[in-house]
Design a protein around this motif. Structure first.
Motif, PDB file in Angstrom:
ATOM      1  N   MET A  49       7.787 -18.399 -14.282  1.00 58.05           N
ATOM      2  CA  MET A  49       7.405 -19.216 -15.435  1.00 58.05           C
ATOM      3  C   MET A  49       7.653 -20.694 -15.147  1.00 58.05           C
ATOM      4  SD  MET A  49       6.021 -17.533 -17.927  1.00 58.05           S
ATOM      5  CE  MET A  49       6.279 -18.518 -19.409  1.00 58.05           C
ATOM      6  N   GLU A  50       8.742 -21.012 -14.472  1.00 54.52           N
ATOM      7  CA  GLU A  50       9.021 -22.410 -14.123  1.00 54.52           C
ATOM      8  C   GLU A  50       7.981 -22.930 -13.140  1.00 54.52           C
ATOM      9  OE1 GLU A  50      12.981 -22.197 -12.635  1.00 54.52           O
ATOM     10  OE2 GLU A  50      13.905 -22.149 -14.642  1.00 54.52           O
ATOM     11  N   THR A  51       7.544 -22.085 -12.220  1.00 47.50           N
ATOM     12  CA  THR A  51       6.510 -22.485 -11.257  1.00 47.50           C
ATOM     13  C   THR A  51       5.183 -22.728 -11.972  1.00 47.50           C
ATOM     14  OG1 THR A  51       7.585 -21.170  -9.526  1.00 47.50           O
ATOM     15  CG2 THR A  51       5.292 -21.826  -9.146  1.00 47.50           C
ATOM     16  N   ILE A  52       4.856 -21.858 -12.913  1.00 47.29           N
ATOM     17  CA  ILE A  52       3.624 -22.035 -13.692  1.00 47.29           C
ATOM     18  C   ILE A  52       3.681 -23.335 -14.479  1.00 47.29           C
ATOM     19  CG2 ILE A  52       2.304 -21.124 -15.650  1.00 47.29           C
ATOM     20  CD1 ILE A  52       3.015 -18.308 -14.639  1.00 47.29           C
ATOM     21  N   ALA A  53       4.848 -23.649 -15.042  1.00 45.22           N
ATOM     22  CA  ALA A  53       4.991 -24.890 -15.814  1.00 45.22           C
ATOM     23  C   ALA A  53       4.749 -26.112 -14.923  1.00 45.22           C
ATOM     24  CB  ALA A  53       6.386 -24.956 -16.430  1.00 45.22           C
ATOM     25  N   VAL A  54       5.326 -26.092 -13.726  1.00 46.45           N
ATOM     26  CA  VAL A  54       5.132 -27.215 -12.799  1.00 46.45           C
ATOM     27  C   VAL A  54       3.675 -27.298 -12.366  1.00 46.45           C
ATOM     28  CG1 VAL A  54       5.696 -28.076 -10.492  1.00 46.45           C
ATOM     29  CG2 VAL A  54       7.522 -27.224 -11.983  1.00 46.45           C
ATOM     30  N   LEU A  55       3.107 -26.166 -11.983  1.00 47.97           N
ATOM     31  CA  LEU A  55       1.714 -26.138 -11.530  1.00 47.97           C
ATOM     32  C   LEU A  55       0.775 -26.613 -12.632  1.00 47.97           C
ATOM     33  CD1 LEU A  55      -0.501 -25.401  -9.523  1.00 47.97           C
ATOM     34  CD2 LEU A  55      -0.301 -23.018 -10.286  1.00 47.97           C
ATOM     35  N   SER A  56       1.057 -26.225 -13.878  1.00 46.44           N
ATOM     36  CA  SER A  56       0.198 -26.616 -14.994  1.00 46.44           C
ATOM     37  C   SER A  56       0.111 -28.130 -15.123  1.00 46.44           C
ATOM     38  CB  SER A  56       0.739 -26.023 -16.309  1.00 46.44           C
ATOM     39  OG  SER A  56       0.705 -24.625 -16.285  1.00 46.44           O
ATOM     40  N   GLU A  57       1.242 -28.799 -14.937  1.00 41.50           N
ATOM     41  CA  GLU A  57       1.247 -30.258 -15.094  1.00 41.50           C
ATOM     42  C   GLU A  57       0.687 -30.972 -13.877  1.00 41.50           C
ATOM     43  OE1 GLU A  57       4.159 -31.464 -18.562  1.00 41.50           O
ATOM     44  OE2 GLU A  57       5.115 -31.599 -16.583  1.00 41.50           O
ATOM     45  N   VAL A  58       0.640 -30.292 -12.736  1.00 45.65           N
ATOM     46  CA  VAL A  58      -0.061 -30.880 -11.585  1.00 45.65           C
ATOM     47  C   VAL A  58      -1.570 -30.790 -11.816  1.00 45.65           C
ATOM     48  CG1 VAL A  58      -0.469 -30.767  -9.101  1.00 45.65           C
ATOM     49  CG2 VAL A  58       1.815 -30.294 -10.008  1.00 45.65           C
ATOM     50  N   PRO A 102       0.305 -29.720 -20.869  1.00 47.41           N
ATOM     51  CA  PRO A 102       0.362 -28.258 -20.940  1.00 47.41           C
ATOM     52  C   PRO A 102       1.657 -27.707 -21.523  1.00 47.41           C
ATOM     53  CG  PRO A 102      -0.603 -28.952 -18.860  1.00 47.41           C
ATOM     54  CD  PRO A 102      -0.090 -30.195 -19.525  1.00 47.41           C
ATOM     55  N   LEU A 103       2.777 -28.359 -21.267  1.00 48.04           N
ATOM     56  CA  LEU A 103       4.039 -27.827 -21.789  1.00 48.04           C
ATOM     57  C   LEU A 103       4.118 -27.996 -23.291  1.00 48.04           C
ATOM     58  CD1 LEU A 103       6.643 -28.876 -19.065  1.00 48.04           C
ATOM     59  CD2 LEU A 103       5.065 -26.930 -19.151  1.00 48.04           C
ATOM     60  N   GLU A 104       3.655 -29.127 -23.791  1.00 44.88           N
ATOM     61  CA  GLU A 104       3.638 -29.342 -25.246  1.00 44.88           C
ATOM     62  C   GLU A 104       2.683 -28.371 -25.938  1.00 44.88           C
ATOM     63  OE1 GLU A 104       5.547 -32.683 -23.426  1.00 44.88           O
ATOM     64  OE2 GLU A 104       3.614 -31.753 -22.980  1.00 44.88           O
ATOM     65  N   ALA A 105       1.672 -27.906 -25.197  1.00 49.46           N
ATOM     66  CA  ALA A 105       0.702 -26.961 -25.749  1.00 49.46           C
ATOM     67  C   ALA A 105       1.082 -25.507 -25.468  1.00 49.46           C
ATOM     68  CB  ALA A 105      -0.688 -27.242 -25.168  1.00 49.46           C
ATOM     69  N   ASP A 106       2.288 -25.280 -24.903  1.00 47.71           N
ATOM     70  CA  ASP A 106       2.765 -23.924 -24.595  1.00 47.71           C
ATOM     71  C   ASP A 106       1.817 -23.180 -23.664  1.00 47.71           C
ATOM     72  OD1 ASP A 106       5.058 -24.204 -26.200  1.00 47.71           O
ATOM     73  OD2 ASP A 106       3.983 -23.553 -27.990  1.00 47.71           O
ATOM     74  N   VAL A 107       1.247 -23.897 -22.695  1.00 50.68           N
ATOM     75  CA  VAL A 107       0.299 -23.276 -21.771  1.00 50.68           C
ATOM     76  C   VAL A 107       0.945 -22.186 -20.912  1.00 50.68           C
ATOM     77  CG1 VAL A 107      -1.116 -23.717 -19.722  1.00 50.68           C
ATOM     78  CG2 VAL A 107      -1.378 -25.147 -21.756  1.00 50.68           C
ATOM     79  N   PRO A 108       2.177 -22.380 -20.386  1.00 49.57           N
ATOM     80  CA  PRO A 108       2.766 -21.280 -19.605  1.00 49.57           C
ATOM     81  C   PRO A 108       2.879 -19.980 -20.399  1.00 49.57           C
ATOM     82  CG  PRO A 108       3.952 -23.310 -19.181  1.00 49.57           C
ATOM     83  CD  PRO A 108       3.020 -23.598 -20.325  1.00 49.57           C
ATOM     84  N   GLU A 109       3.295 -20.082 -21.662  1.00 50.21           N
ATOM     85  CA  GLU A 109       3.398 -18.894 -22.507  1.00 50.21           C
ATOM     86  C   GLU A 109       2.015 -18.288 -22.755  1.00 50.21           C
ATOM     87  OE1 GLU A 109       6.967 -21.339 -22.917  1.00 50.21           O
ATOM     88  OE2 GLU A 109       4.827 -21.811 -23.083  1.00 50.21           O
TER      89      GLU A 109
END
Length: 242
Positions: free
Chosen positions: A72-81, A92-99
């Motif tokens: 999940m932490e990797t997805i969060a980092v990848l999402s913002e890249v 993406p984190l503010e939009a809860d994209v990893p979840e």
């Protein structure tokens, strides 16, 4: 309210995967198999347009875990890249994209091997090249890794291309779809939906040009913004009453 998942499935998977998803619902006779609980749609607002069976399934999926904490932490980092945050709405984190990605992965199990395998490949590649897990690498190092897998061969079916290519294509679609179907992403687009306008009649210069004018009694009834929510009523002869 439209089930967000139904529209997302089409956007993410594309024609070939959508065909797979549709085929999986076929009977031996080629007819669509009924889904238990879908015969009557509840009018209870807590289901938001879903049947009780669908709402129960959603709740069950949310209780399950697909990705571990590291993934999940990797997805969060990848999402913002993939989609860097920007003011004032965030990313993406503010939009809860990893979840969102985890839920879609559970909802569409055919994605799981690609997602899990791709995350494993990212760490392996990052450890091999830089001695670091992907989430701990610098932004430049992360981009160097992603630059190697972000371009697919458009003349070859995606399913025939390497796993890491499939993974990035899927992840990019998930991130963008998850963000722009969220409250945060819609605010970022500035989309406000259908908005009521104010009409105060055809401009005077246009009326004069055509040699016509409004009936004062008629215009008083039709162009009265204080009565915007009043439903018009007509008599049997077609005369406007209110």
């Amino acid at each position: 309210m439209m089930d967000r998942r139904k529209s997302i499935q089409t956007m993410i998977l594309g024609a070939s995967a959508s065909a797979f998803a549709f085929h999986s619902c076929k009977t031996d006779k080629g007819e669509a198999a009924p889904v238990e609980g879908d015969t009557a749609v509840s009018t209870d607002t807590k289901f938001y347009g879903r049947t009780p069976a669908e709402a129960e399934r959603d709740a069950k999926l949310k209780e399950e875990q697909l990705f571990n904490e590291h993934e999940m932490e990797t997805i969060a980092v990848l999402s913002e890249v993939i989609l860097p945050p920007k003011e004032p709405h965030g990313g993406p984190l503010e939009a809860d994209v990893p979840e969102f990605i985890e839920f879609i992965g559970k909802d569409m199990p055919q994605m799981q091997n690609t997602l899990l395998g791709g995350l494993m490949w990212l760490d392996h590649k990052s450890n091999t090249d830089y001695g670091l897990e992907f989430k701990s690498a610098s932004l430049d190092q992360q981009k160097e890794i992603l630059d190697q897998i972000c371009n697919q061969d458009m003349e070859m079916p995606l399913d025939d291309q390497p796993l890491q290519i499939q993974f990035f294509a899927l992840m990019r679609n998930l991130v963008v779809t998850g963000y722009y179907t969220s409250k945060v992403g819609i605010a970022d687009l500035g989309y406000k939906g259908n908005q009521p306008n104010v009409w105060d009649g055809v401009p005077d210069d246009v009326l004069k040009k055509h040699g016509v004018e409004y009936d004062p009694e008629w215009i008083a009834k039709c162009v009265d913004n204080s009565k915007r929510n009043v439903i018009a009523e007509w008599d049997e002869d077609g005369n406007l009453l209110t």
